[in-house]
Design an enzyme around this catalytic site. Structure first.
Site, PDB file in Angstrom:
ATOM      1  N   TYR A  41       0.980  -0.903  -0.555  1.00  0.00           N
ATOM      2  CA  TYR A  41      -0.179  -0.296  -0.574  1.00  0.00           C
ATOM      3  C   TYR A  41       1.315   1.206  -0.057  1.00  0.00           C
ATOM      4  O   TYR A  41       2.104   0.877  -0.095  1.00  0.00           O
ATOM      5  CB  TYR A  41      -0.848   0.306   1.017  1.00  0.00           C
ATOM      6  CG  TYR A  41      -0.224   0.545   2.621  1.00  0.00           C
ATOM      7  CD1 TYR A  41       0.318  -0.616   3.064  1.00  0.00           C
ATOM      8  CD2 TYR A  41      -0.699   1.425   3.061  1.00  0.00           C
ATOM      9  CE1 TYR A  41       0.774  -0.268   4.589  1.00  0.00           C
ATOM     10  CE2 TYR A  41       0.137   2.174   4.303  1.00  0.00           C
ATOM     11  CZ  TYR A  41       0.855   0.856   4.594  1.00  0.00           C
ATOM     12  OH  TYR A  41       1.476   1.195   6.070  1.00  0.00           O
ATOM     13  N   ARG A  60       8.394   4.524  -5.122  1.00  0.00           N
ATOM     14  CA  ARG A  60       8.132   3.236  -3.771  1.00  0.00           C
ATOM     15  C   ARG A  60       7.073   2.857  -3.860  1.00  0.00           C
ATOM     16  O   ARG A  60       7.217   1.397  -3.619  1.00  0.00           O
ATOM     17  CB  ARG A  60       7.552   4.459  -2.249  1.00  0.00           C
ATOM     18  CG  ARG A  60       8.335   3.605  -1.419  1.00  0.00           C
ATOM     19  CD  ARG A  60       8.404   3.889  -0.186  1.00  0.00           C
ATOM     20  NE  ARG A  60       7.013   4.564   0.641  1.00  0.00           N
ATOM     21  CZ  ARG A  60       6.221   5.248   1.239  1.00  0.00           C
ATOM     22  NH1 ARG A  60       7.534   6.009   2.640  1.00  0.00           N
ATOM     23  NH2 ARG A  60       5.356   5.423   1.779  1.00  0.00           N
ATOM     24  N   ARG A 110      -7.594 -21.995  -1.024  1.00  0.00           N
ATOM     25  CA  ARG A 110      -6.666 -21.202   0.082  1.00  0.00           C
ATOM     26  C   ARG A 110      -5.559 -21.699  -0.358  1.00  0.00           C
ATOM     27  O   ARG A 110      -5.487 -23.137  -0.433  1.00  0.00           O
ATOM     28  CB  ARG A 110      -6.954 -21.422   1.226  1.00  0.00           C
ATOM     29  CG  ARG A 110      -6.115 -19.980   1.843  1.00  0.00           C
ATOM     30  CD  ARG A 110      -6.819 -20.056   3.456  1.00  0.00           C
ATOM     31  NE  ARG A 110      -6.071 -19.494   4.278  1.00  0.00           N
ATOM     32  CZ  ARG A 110      -4.983 -19.845   4.874  1.00  0.00           C
ATOM     33  NH1 ARG A 110      -4.344 -20.739   4.844  1.00  0.00           N
ATOM     34  NH2 ARG A 110      -4.025 -19.457   5.763  1.00  0.00           N
ATOM     35  N   HIS A 112      -0.882 -21.345  -0.284  1.00  0.00           N
ATOM     36  CA  HIS A 112      -0.159 -20.140   0.447  1.00  0.00           C
ATOM     37  C   HIS A 112       1.120 -19.820  -0.594  1.00  0.00           C
ATOM     38  O   HIS A 112       1.302 -18.470  -1.761  1.00  0.00           O
ATOM     39  CB  HIS A 112       1.449 -20.439   1.482  1.00  0.00           C
ATOM     40  CG  HIS A 112       0.714 -20.567   2.772  1.00  0.00           C
ATOM     41  ND1 HIS A 112      -0.143 -21.229   3.276  1.00  0.00           N
ATOM     42  CD2 HIS A 112       0.867 -19.916   3.505  1.00  0.00           C
ATOM     43  CE1 HIS A 112      -0.851 -20.634   4.404  1.00  0.00           C
ATOM     44  NE2 HIS A 112      -0.027 -20.257   4.910  1.00  0.00           N
ATOM     45  N   LYS A 157       6.085  -2.080   2.056  1.00  0.00           N
ATOM     46  CA  LYS A 157       4.965  -1.457   2.785  1.00  0.00           C
ATOM     47  C   LYS A 157       4.089  -2.080   1.910  1.00  0.00           C
ATOM     48  O   LYS A 157       3.366  -1.918   1.565  1.00  0.00           O
ATOM     49  CB  LYS A 157       4.532  -0.112   1.965  1.00  0.00           C
ATOM     50  CG  LYS A 157       3.796   0.786   2.835  1.00  0.00           C
ATOM     51  CD  LYS A 157       4.366   2.502   2.791  1.00  0.00           C
ATOM     52  CE  LYS A 157       3.117   3.087   2.830  1.00  0.00           C
ATOM     53  NZ  LYS A 157       3.820   3.388   4.681  1.00  0.00           N
ATOM     54  N   GLU A 189      12.912   3.131  13.776  1.00  0.00           N
ATOM     55  CA  GLU A 189      11.592   4.165  13.645  1.00  0.00           C
ATOM     56  C   GLU A 189      10.653   3.634  14.317  1.00  0.00           C
ATOM     57  O   GLU A 189      10.782   3.006  14.992  1.00  0.00           O
ATOM     58  CB  GLU A 189      11.177   3.931  12.379  1.00  0.00           C
ATOM     59  CG  GLU A 189      10.486   2.467  11.250  1.00  0.00           C
ATOM     60  CD  GLU A 189      10.377   1.648  10.616  1.00  0.00           C
ATOM     61  OE1 GLU A 189      10.260   2.798   9.758  1.00  0.00           O
ATOM     62  OE2 GLU A 189      10.091   1.272  10.000  1.00  0.00           O
ATOM     63  N   LEU A 213      10.986   1.380   6.941  1.00  0.00           N
ATOM     64  CA  LEU A 213      10.363   1.738   5.941  1.00  0.00           C
ATOM     65  C   LEU A 213      11.295   3.272   5.914  1.00  0.00           C
ATOM     66  O   LEU A 213      11.267   3.944   6.477  1.00  0.00           O
ATOM     67  CB  LEU A 213       8.637   1.990   6.193  1.00  0.00           C
ATOM     68  CG  LEU A 213       8.164   2.869   4.604  1.00  0.00           C
ATOM     69  CD1 LEU A 213       7.851   1.716   3.856  1.00  0.00           C
ATOM     70  CD2 LEU A 213       7.041   2.912   4.905  1.00  0.00           C
TER      71      LEU A 213
HETATM   72  C1  LIG Z   1       6.094   1.786   9.604  1.00  0.00           C
HETATM   73  C2  LIG Z   1       6.533   3.107   8.996  1.00  0.00           C
HETATM   74  N1  LIG Z   1       8.127   4.359   8.829  1.00  0.00           N
HETATM   75  C3  LIG Z   1       8.015   5.049   7.772  1.00  0.00           C
HETATM   76  C4  LIG Z   1       6.416   5.960   7.676  1.00  0.00           C
HETATM   77  C5  LIG Z   1       6.698   6.798   6.933  1.00  0.00           C
HETATM   78  O1  LIG Z   1       6.402   7.062   5.527  1.00  0.00           O
HETATM   79  P1  LIG Z   1       5.892   8.522   5.024  1.00  0.00           P
HETATM   80  O2  LIG Z   1       7.039   9.170   5.065  1.00  0.00           O
HETATM   81  O3  LIG Z   1       6.770   7.824   3.804  1.00  0.00           O
HETATM   82  O4  LIG Z   1       4.806   8.335   5.493  1.00  0.00           O
HETATM   83  C6  LIG Z   1       5.449   5.307   7.962  1.00  0.00           C
HETATM   84  C7  LIG Z   1       4.032   5.637   7.447  1.00  0.00           C
HETATM   85  O5  LIG Z   1       3.062   5.443   7.428  1.00  0.00           O
HETATM   86  C8  LIG Z   1       5.613   3.709   8.468  1.00  0.00           C
HETATM   87  O6  LIG Z   1       3.403   3.133   8.693  1.00  0.00           O
END
Ligand SMILES: Cc1ncc(COP(=O)(O)O)c(C=O)c1O
Length: 294
Positions: A41, A60, A110, A112, A157, A189, A213
């Site tokens: 997403y 991304r 279903r 995997h 993501k 993070e 991320l």
């Molecule tokens: C785990 C995580 N890290 C970092 C971010 C920040 O990413 P962005 O600046 O692209 O929104 C998000 C945003 O949802 C996130 O879920």
């Protein structure tokens, strides 16, 4: 009939080539997103009716799709068309966030194991958002530290967000805004955000890798710093560095740059947003204005 934007039942969404009201949009129970969380997403901010940093988000998205072997169903221009149309039929000129989700699609049974020939399910939604860090008088937020118990591919993501959901819920239950995640003694993070610290006027954020991320907001802040000759290092941050920081910020597309003024039970800096945050939030807003005008 659309009643009023902001009532989730009356929004229009994009689903597999159509723009139905959210309440009428339906996905099969055999969709791999529902069965396995097999999908990716994006969340894209919309300022005054215009998607911000859209190309960066779609780049991304491509990286996430490549990592999980789902074919991108659209070219850049198609995505831009869908998103702009969705904004127009929902908000016109408001501030909003686009939520875009692609799952591997609907399977017969279903299993995997997936086929590489499946038709992905594409959902795009557009919901109103208030961007909080525009408030210069903010007192900042509380964050807590938590062990990072997520998987090893957090650069994707993925819609599999159960660990993030539990980590964020735990923070909110502790009357905090965010869980800051620690892995092997290093800060990675937040559960829904990236992290920056400031020490002796130097801004620092952890380097990108598989365990976090790569945030679009993070990258923009680094770019803005470079443009303004402000030192911003991409360098590991230990748990000690975090607790010793003069300033701590959380960043994301919908929260922008949020100052953390309480960490666990302790004040960060003076317990109020610091001077570097004030400088960067002004530069960030100015950058947004210039991009949206251009
Ligand atoms: C785990 C995580 N890290 C970092 C971010 C920040 O990413 P962005 O600046 O692209 O929104 C998000 C945003 O949802 C996130 O879920």
């Amino acid at each position: 009939m659309q009643v009023k934007f902001g009532n989730s039942m009356s929004d229009f969404v994009y689903l597999n080539g159509k723009y139905p009201p959210a309440i009428e949009a339906q996905v099969s129970i055999l969709d791999r997103g529902f069965m396995f969380g097999d999908g990716v997403y994006e969340v894209i901010p919309v300022y005054s009716g215009k998607a911000f940093a859209l190309e960066e988000h779609l780049e991304r998205l491509q990286q996430s799709l490549d990592a999980v072997e789902i074919k991108n169903p659209f070219a850049l221009a198609d995505w831009q068309g869908i998103i702009q149309h969705l904004i127009e039929i929902n908000t016109g000129a408001q501030d909003a966030a686009i939520y875009l989700q692609i799952t591997r699609g609907v399977m017969e049974k279903r299993d995997h194991v997936y086929s590489r020939e499946m038709t992905p399910t594409v959902l795009v939604m557009c919901r109103p958002v208030e961007f909080p860090s525009q408030d210069k008088n903010t007192r900042g937020v509380k964050a807590i530290t938590q062990e990072d118990n997520r998987w090893g591919d957090c650069h994707i993501k993925s819609i599999n967000l159960l660990p993030n959901v539990l980590l964020k819920q735990y923070a909110v239950d502790q009357k905090a805004a965010e869980s800051i995640l620690i892995r092997n003694g290093y800060v990675i993070e937040g559960s829904v955000s990236n992290l920056f610290i400031v020490k002796n006027d130097t801004i620092r954020t952890p380097p990108k890798g598989r365990n976090m991320l790569g945030g679009i907001t993070r990258d923009l802040i680094i770019k803005i710093c470079a443009k303004n000759k402000i030192v911003a290092q991409e360098k590991l941050i230990s748990e000690d560095d975090l607790h010793d920081a003069d300033e701590v910020w959380l960043t994301s597309s919908t929260k922008e740059i949020v100052p953390v003024t309480t960490l666990n039970q302790h004040k960060v800096g003076g317990g109020v947003p610091g001077p570097k945050w004030h400088q960067l939030i002004d530069l960030y807003q100015a950058y947004k204005q210039s991009v949206m005008r251009g």
